[in-house]
Motif scaffolding. Structure first.
Motif, short mmCIF file in Angstrom:
data_model
loop_
_atom_site.label_atom_id
_atom_site.label_comp_id
_atom_site.label_asym_id
_atom_site.label_seq_id
_atom_site.Cartn_x
_atom_site.Cartn_y
_atom_site.Cartn_z
N GLY A 245 -12.06 2.62 -3.06
CA GLY A 245 -12.00 2.43 -1.61
C GLY A 245 -11.33 1.14 -1.18
O GLY A 245 -10.46 1.15 -0.30
N PRO A 246 -11.69 -0.02 -1.77
CA PRO A 246 -11.06 -1.27 -1.34
C PRO A 246 -9.55 -1.25 -1.60
O PRO A 246 -9.11 -0.90 -2.70
N VAL A 247 -8.79 -1.63 -0.59
CA VAL A 247 -7.32 -1.58 -0.71
C VAL A 247 -6.81 -2.41 -1.89
O VAL A 247 -5.97 -1.93 -2.67
N PRO A 248 -7.28 -3.66 -2.09
CA PRO A 248 -6.77 -4.45 -3.23
C PRO A 248 -7.05 -3.79 -4.59
O PRO A 248 -6.20 -3.81 -5.48
N TYR B 63 0.83 -1.20 0.00
CA TYR B 63 0.00 0.00 0.00
C TYR B 63 0.87 1.26 0.00
O TYR B 63 0.60 2.22 -0.75
N ILE B 64 1.91 1.26 0.83
CA ILE B 64 2.81 2.42 0.89
C ILE B 64 3.49 2.64 -0.46
O ILE B 64 3.58 3.76 -0.96
N GLU B 65 3.92 1.55 -1.07
CA GLU B 65 4.53 1.64 -2.40
C GLU B 65 3.54 2.22 -3.41
O GLU B 65 3.89 3.06 -4.25
N GLY C 225 -4.49 7.95 -1.79
CA GLY C 225 -4.79 6.79 -0.97
C GLY C 225 -6.18 6.22 -1.26
O GLY C 225 -7.01 6.83 -1.93
N ALA C 226 -6.42 5.03 -0.72
CA ALA C 226 -7.69 4.33 -0.95
C ALA C 226 -8.85 5.12 -0.38
O ALA C 226 -8.87 5.46 0.81
N GLY C 227 -9.83 5.43 -1.24
CA GLY C 227 -11.02 6.15 -0.81
C GLY C 227 -10.85 7.65 -0.69
O GLY C 227 -11.80 8.36 -0.35
#
Length: 385
Positions: free
Chosen positions: A279-282, A34-36, A263-265
């Motif tokens: 929104g969903p991280v994947p 996620y950070i990447e 970022g997500a969302g």
């Protein structure tokens, strides 16, 4: 002109009962990926639209301090390759009292973070448990003490009122303890029960006992009077600051200015276009891996929408809207566009005009949403030059 960036960290070690922000349990999440992806999104976005000069950064959540010190370090080092962080005037990170370890605070301070926003909500232990928080009064005090020792000189705390079973005397005690912490800024929000929250499910089942409206009004009036006596300036409906400590980042929103949303969302507003990320991280990570901006949708903001947003966002500020500045920014006079609405609200005692400004009265503060609604869906596109 893009001068601000919001960065969303969706991971939480527990989920609060009132929270409707985009969040997921931390356990087994692909945090490093996620950070990447976050850093890649920043690169892609700035290639598309260069910032004029980034003046404020706000890292929120979720729980940013759910990341390890090493993960925070990776994030900050990556950001420094994309943005000249030394030019940022206000760099805020949201902090959970339970995860404000010394190594994380040092990483943040060394990266240029100069403002912390600590989630407190209340000092009543039973109330904390009832809203799904796990920290204690002591952990708040310790978190602020550690932050001061590391060198943070700008600390904000969040409070809530109108909580289940909360009474005005409970909130008065919370205010007393908040003032005693000698923080620089206090945000205090009335509970709003949103869909997809634990409280919403409880409300539907008739298991949520909220204070009567009169008690909520008493709590808000206590908030204003107690903080004024303690030297705080009431500069926005829900925000209070010691002189010089007003949130520069949040003023970007209230002034209807543009900002990145990473970022997500996350939501952004760049070059007249509002966007919302997946929104969903994947799904967010998957989009980034294709070297695509992770937009769920984009919306070109119309002239009328810009004016509407400027009215209801600007009126959130205690000083209100400058008529002359509005004319310069939007090439129209708000008194002429909304003459009927403004006159009606002044007659009701909810708005006032003073020395070239339009602002909420004390009574209007209590009925802010009712005031803002008067400026929506009134104008027609094409009728404004």
């Amino acid at each position: 002109m893009v001068k601000a960036a919001y960065i969303h960290i969706p991971f939480c070690e527990h989920i609060c009962h009132y929270c409707d922000f985009n969040k997921v349990f931390l356990k087994n999440q692909p945090v490093d990926d996620y950070i990447e992806s976050l850093l890649m999104e920043m690169e892609l976005a700035t290639q598309r639209t260069l910032p004029d000069r980034l003046e404020t950064i706000y890292i929120g959540g979720g729980t940013p301090t759910a990341l390890t010190a090493k993960q925070l370090q990776t994030l900050f080092e990556g950001m420094a390759q994309i943005f000249p962080l030394e030019q940022v005037k206000e760099f805020t990170v949201e902090v959970n009292p339970d995860s404000s370890e010394l190594d994380k605070l040092n990483v943040m301070k060394n990266a240029g973070v100069n403002r912390l926003s600590i989630g407190v909500q209340t000092f009543e232990q039973d109330l904390l448990k009832g809203i799904g928080r796990t920290h204690s009064r002591k952990s708040v005090e310790e978190s602020i003490e550690r932050s001061r020792k590391v060198g943070f000189k700008n600390i904000s705390i969040d409070l809530m009122f109108g909580l289940p079973h909360q009474k005005p005397d409970h909130f008065e005690q919370t205010l007393k303890e908040a003032i005693a912490l000698n923080v620089d800024h206090i945000s205090a929000y009335s509970l709003k029960v949103e869909e997809k929250t634990v409280f919403y499910n409880q409300l539907r089942k008739g298991k949520l006992s909220l204070p009567p409206e009169d008690d909520e009004v008493k709590m808000y009036n206590l908030l204003r009077t107690k903080l004024a006596k303690a030297g705080f300036t009431h500069y926005e409906i829900s925000n209070f600051a010691k002189p010089g400590f007003e949130s520069k980042h949040n003023l970007v929103y209230w002034n209807n200015e543009e900002y990145y949303g990473f970022g997500a969302g996350a939501h952004g507003y760049v070059q007249g276009v509002r966007n919302q990320n997946y929104g969903p991280v994947p799904k967010y990570i998957q989009a980034i891996k294709k070297y695509e901006l992770p937009y769920l949708h984009e919306h070109n903001v119309t002239v009328v929408e810009r004016i509407e947003e400027a009215m209801f966002m600007g009126l959130r500020k205690r000083k209100g809207i400058s008529i002359e500045q509005f004319k310069k920014s939007y090439h129209c006079n708000p008194e002429e566009l909304y003459q009927h609405q403004i006159d009606k609200l002044i007659e009701r005692g909810l708005l006032e005009k003073k020395q070239g400004w339009i602002r909420l009265t004390n009574e209007g503060l209590l009925l802010g949403n009712e005031v803002f609604e008067q400026f929506i869906a009134v104008l027609e596109e094409g009728h404004i030059v």
